[in-house]
Write a protein that holds these residues in place. Structure first.
Motif, mmCIF file in Angstrom:
data_model
loop_
_atom_site.group_PDB
_atom_site.id
_atom_site.type_symbol
_atom_site.label_atom_id
_atom_site.label_comp_id
_atom_site.label_asym_id
_atom_site.label_seq_id
_atom_site.Cartn_x
_atom_site.Cartn_y
_atom_site.Cartn_z
ATOM 1 N N ALA A 121 0.828 -1.203 0.000
ATOM 2 C CA ALA A 121 0.000 0.000 0.000
ATOM 3 C C ALA A 121 0.862 1.252 0.000
ATOM 4 C CB ALA A 121 -0.930 -0.006 1.208
ATOM 5 N N PHE A 122 1.943 1.250 0.774
ATOM 6 C CA PHE A 122 2.845 2.404 0.784
ATOM 7 C C PHE A 122 3.434 2.632 -0.611
ATOM 8 C CE2 PHE A 122 3.740 1.582 5.520
ATOM 9 C CZ PHE A 122 2.787 2.500 5.902
ATOM 10 N N ALA A 123 3.879 1.557 -1.237
ATOM 11 C CA ALA A 123 4.504 1.684 -2.548
ATOM 12 C C ALA A 123 3.550 2.307 -3.557
ATOM 13 C CB ALA A 123 4.980 0.315 -3.034
ATOM 14 N N THR A 124 2.273 1.956 -3.476
ATOM 15 C CA THR A 124 1.278 2.485 -4.409
ATOM 16 C C THR A 124 0.842 3.894 -4.033
ATOM 17 O OG1 THR A 124 0.449 0.252 -4.862
ATOM 18 C CG2 THR A 124 -1.011 2.105 -5.391
ATOM 19 N N ARG A 125 0.491 4.078 -2.776
ATOM 20 C CA ARG A 125 -0.103 5.338 -2.346
ATOM 21 C C ARG A 125 0.903 6.475 -2.235
ATOM 22 N NH1 ARG A 125 -5.304 4.709 1.153
ATOM 23 N NH2 ARG A 125 -6.135 2.702 0.470
ATOM 24 N N LEU A 126 2.148 6.175 -1.984
ATOM 25 C CA LEU A 126 3.157 7.228 -1.825
ATOM 26 C C LEU A 126 4.027 7.380 -3.066
ATOM 27 C CD1 LEU A 126 4.268 6.565 1.873
ATOM 28 C CD2 LEU A 126 2.485 8.095 1.026
ATOM 29 N N ALA A 127 3.621 6.777 -4.161
ATOM 30 C CA ALA A 127 4.391 6.872 -5.404
ATOM 31 C C ALA A 127 4.585 8.330 -5.805
ATOM 32 C CB ALA A 127 3.671 6.106 -6.522
ATOM 33 N N GLY A 128 5.790 8.665 -6.226
ATOM 34 C CA GLY A 128 6.107 10.029 -6.637
ATOM 35 C C GLY A 128 6.714 10.872 -5.535
ATOM 36 N N VAL A 158 9.918 12.139 3.265
ATOM 37 C CA VAL A 158 8.820 11.526 4.023
ATOM 38 C C VAL A 158 9.314 10.253 4.690
ATOM 39 C CG1 VAL A 158 6.537 10.451 3.876
ATOM 40 C CG2 VAL A 158 7.069 12.452 2.453
ATOM 41 N N LEU A 159 9.149 10.173 6.004
ATOM 42 C CA LEU A 159 9.475 8.969 6.757
ATOM 43 C C LEU A 159 8.212 8.462 7.438
ATOM 44 C CD1 LEU A 159 12.776 10.128 8.511
ATOM 45 C CD2 LEU A 159 12.603 8.436 6.672
ATOM 46 N N VAL A 160 7.820 7.235 7.113
ATOM 47 C CA VAL A 160 6.728 6.576 7.821
ATOM 48 C C VAL A 160 7.373 5.693 8.887
ATOM 49 C CG1 VAL A 160 4.760 5.028 7.666
ATOM 50 C CG2 VAL A 160 5.231 6.631 5.801
ATOM 51 N N LEU A 161 7.110 6.003 10.147
ATOM 52 C CA LEU A 161 7.751 5.312 11.257
ATOM 53 C C LEU A 161 6.854 4.180 11.743
ATOM 54 C CD1 LEU A 161 8.960 8.437 13.284
ATOM 55 C CD2 LEU A 161 10.091 7.286 11.363
ATOM 56 N N GLY A 165 4.467 6.963 13.638
ATOM 57 C CA GLY A 165 3.854 8.132 13.020
ATOM 58 C C GLY A 165 4.552 8.547 11.746
ATOM 59 N N LEU A 166 4.579 9.852 11.502
ATOM 60 C CA LEU A 166 5.033 10.407 10.235
ATOM 61 C C LEU A 166 6.003 11.561 10.486
ATOM 62 C CD1 LEU A 166 4.675 10.839 7.090
ATOM 63 C CD2 LEU A 166 2.754 12.353 7.681
ATOM 64 N N VAL A 167 7.064 11.614 9.685
ATOM 65 C CA VAL A 167 8.000 12.742 9.700
ATOM 66 C C VAL A 167 8.123 13.255 8.274
ATOM 67 C CG1 VAL A 167 10.344 13.539 10.209
ATOM 68 C CG2 VAL A 167 9.308 11.753 11.627
ATOM 69 N N VAL A 168 8.007 14.572 8.103
ATOM 70 C CA VAL A 168 8.216 15.181 6.783
ATOM 71 C C VAL A 168 9.203 16.330 6.925
ATOM 72 C CG1 VAL A 168 5.905 14.559 5.975
ATOM 73 C CG2 VAL A 168 6.284 16.820 6.992
ATOM 74 N N ASP A 174 4.921 26.174 5.233
ATOM 75 C CA ASP A 174 3.759 25.864 4.391
ATOM 76 C C ASP A 174 3.974 24.573 3.609
ATOM 77 O OD1 ASP A 174 2.405 28.094 5.251
ATOM 78 O OD2 ASP A 174 2.892 29.315 3.496
ATOM 79 N N ALA A 175 5.197 24.391 3.092
ATOM 80 C CA ALA A 175 5.482 23.188 2.310
ATOM 81 C C ALA A 175 5.471 21.940 3.189
ATOM 82 C CB ALA A 175 6.827 23.335 1.601
ATOM 83 N N ALA A 176 5.968 22.051 4.419
ATOM 84 C CA ALA A 176 5.975 20.908 5.330
ATOM 85 C C ALA A 176 4.553 20.489 5.689
ATOM 86 C CB ALA A 176 6.771 21.244 6.593
ATOM 87 N N LEU A 177 3.712 21.468 6.002
ATOM 88 C CA LEU A 177 2.327 21.163 6.337
ATOM 89 C C LEU A 177 1.593 20.563 5.143
ATOM 90 C CD1 LEU A 177 -0.049 21.201 8.251
ATOM 91 C CD2 LEU A 177 -0.419 23.612 7.677
ATOM 92 N N ALA A 178 1.816 21.135 3.952
ATOM 93 C CA ALA A 178 1.161 20.610 2.751
ATOM 94 C C ALA A 178 1.590 19.166 2.485
ATOM 95 C CB ALA A 178 1.490 21.491 1.547
ATOM 96 N N LEU A 179 2.863 18.862 2.717
ATOM 97 C CA LEU A 179 3.356 17.515 2.479
ATOM 98 C C LEU A 179 2.750 16.530 3.484
ATOM 99 C CD1 LEU A 179 5.164 15.583 0.947
ATOM 100 C CD2 LEU A 179 7.094 16.326 2.378
ATOM 101 N N ALA A 180 2.685 16.931 4.743
ATOM 102 C CA ALA A 180 2.085 16.053 5.755
ATOM 103 C C ALA A 180 0.627 15.769 5.428
ATOM 104 C CB ALA A 180 2.213 16.685 7.138
ATOM 105 N N ARG A 181 -0.101 16.785 5.011
ATOM 106 C CA ARG A 181 -1.510 16.590 4.668
ATOM 107 C C ARG A 181 -1.671 15.764 3.396
ATOM 108 N NH1 ARG A 181 -3.860 22.542 6.522
ATOM 109 N NH2 ARG A 181 -4.239 21.939 8.691
ATOM 110 N N ASP A 182 -0.743 15.916 2.469
ATOM 111 C CA ASP A 182 -0.784 15.108 1.250
ATOM 112 C C ASP A 182 -0.597 13.635 1.595
ATOM 113 O OD1 ASP A 182 -0.738 14.324 -1.462
ATOM 114 O OD2 ASP A 182 1.426 14.599 -1.575
ATOM 115 N N VAL A 183 0.358 13.326 2.473
ATOM 116 C CA VAL A 183 0.578 11.935 2.871
ATOM 117 C C VAL A 183 -0.667 11.382 3.559
ATOM 118 C CG1 VAL A 183 1.923 10.402 4.369
ATOM 119 C CG2 VAL A 183 3.078 12.186 3.035
ATOM 120 N N GLU A 184 -1.249 12.163 4.469
ATOM 121 C CA GLU A 184 -2.459 11.704 5.162
ATOM 122 C C GLU A 184 -3.595 11.444 4.179
ATOM 123 O OE1 GLU A 184 -3.959 11.374 8.883
ATOM 124 O OE2 GLU A 184 -2.224 10.252 8.161
#
Length: 341
Positions: A121-128, A158-161, A165-168, A174-184
């Motif tokens: 699922a990670f490989a598919t959903r986090l592609a790119g 992006v680190l999925v622990l 949890g999640l580290v970006v 703004d870019a960090a928050l956008a990336l965290a929300r994109d992963v979610e």
């Protein structure tokens, strides 16, 4: 000490994240900003939701943080005197090359990170994305060492622990928050409906005891849904689950079972459980539970209700639970959380 102009942006971003229960609960999560040789990082035990109103960020010398990591020392001195400690994850923030680092306990990410069957699922959903999935490591230095090996080999944003949890990382708040929300959003899972609680029966169960109903009625789904209950009572899913609620939640089927549970705890010289699950009725929590414990019970409800019934769950090992419960850094964080007004 001169504060960087971007520190206000870090405060505002952190407060937005901290007020979003799906991203951060209680004193969980942390954020940081690099400014030359200074690392401004959230102080241990403080709440991101307070970032706009309180001084929750402390300055650390980046070279000192990296030197502490090299000698396996979690005691990282501040660049200016103060009464707070730097976050227990300061080494992780120092090692990430990005100007802004955000670590969250986002519920969709955790609902994947506690599963053995999540890799595809990670490989598919986090592609790119420039991402990496890590197995569970004890927070602090053990986690930072593994992250250090990864970031020296490649640029990872992006680190999925695992079980955490999640580290970006990004170059702006703004870019960090956008990336965290994109992963979610990429990892979003449907929320399973649960039977309604029986609050009247719960109040009768709590009458004359040191227990009460939780402030968040959403917590009851952990007990009214059999699958949620089995997951929550089967072990510990992530560090804050252990630290604030204890290893796995006990179940109590009626007043006699609650009395027996408390008698056993007293006989073994153990504290009464922070919370318990009454099958089919709902959840109960100790009257003296800290705001952090309340928040973690809510988090557990948000996570378990997103797990599919065929999920292959990975629990924290007993040695990991004991390491967390006996960790001085977590005792300090709990102490601050308990005193929060």
């Amino acid at each position: 000490m001169r504060e960087p102009g971007d520190l206000m942006a870090l405060r505002e971003m952190s407060a937005r994240v901290g007020r979003d229960m799906s991203m951060v609960q209680g004193a969980g999560g942390n954020s940081s900003l690099k400014d030359g040789d200074l690392l401004w990082v959230k102080a241990s035990g403080t709440w991101l939701s307070d970032a706009a109103e309180k001084d929750i960020f402390v300055p650390v010398l980046l070279p000192a943080a990296l030197e502490a990591l090299a000698r396996d020392d979690e005691r990282i001195p501040l660049a200016a005197p103060g009464n707070l400690r730097a976050s227990i994850e300061t080494s992780l923030h120092a090692l990430m090359p990005h100007r802004v680092v955000l670590h969250v306990h986002s519920v969709n990410t955790i609902a994947w990170a506690v599963r053995r069957d999540a890799s595809d699922a990670f490989a598919t959903r986090l592609a790119g994305l420039a991402w990496r999935h890590l197995d569970y490591h004890h927070p602090g230095l053990p986690l930072a060492r593994d992250v250090g090996e990864i970031v020296t080999q490649d640029r990872i944003d992006v680190l999925v622990l695992g079980n955490h949890g999640l580290v970006v990382g990004a170059e702006s708040c703004d870019a960090a928050l956008a990336l965290a929300r994109d992963v979610e959003a990429r990892l979003a899972l449907p929320v399973r409906a649960a039977p309604a609680p029986d609050e009247a029966a719960l109040r009768r169960l709590c009458a004359g005891t040191d227990y009460r109903l939780p402030l968040d009625a959403g917590c009851h789904c952990i007990a009214t849904d059999p699958f949620n209950r089995a997951v929550a009572s089967g072990g510990s899913l992530y560090p804050d689950h252990v630290v604030f609620l204890g290893p796995g939640l006990p179940t109590v089927d009626g007043a006699d079972a609650l009395a027996a549970l408390l008698t056993r705890a007293e006989a073994n010289r153990l504290p009464a459980p922070v919370a318990a699950l009454a099958p089919g009725l709902g959840a109960i929590i100790r009257r003296d539970a800290s705001p952090g414990a309340e928040a973690m019970l809510s988090c557990l409800a948000l996570v378990t209700s997103r797990l599919p019934r065929d999920a292959d769950i990975v629990y924290l090992a007993a040695e990991h639970e004991q390491a967390l419960l006996n960790w001085d850094a977590e005792r300090y964080r709990q102490q601050l959380t308990a005193s929060r007004l």
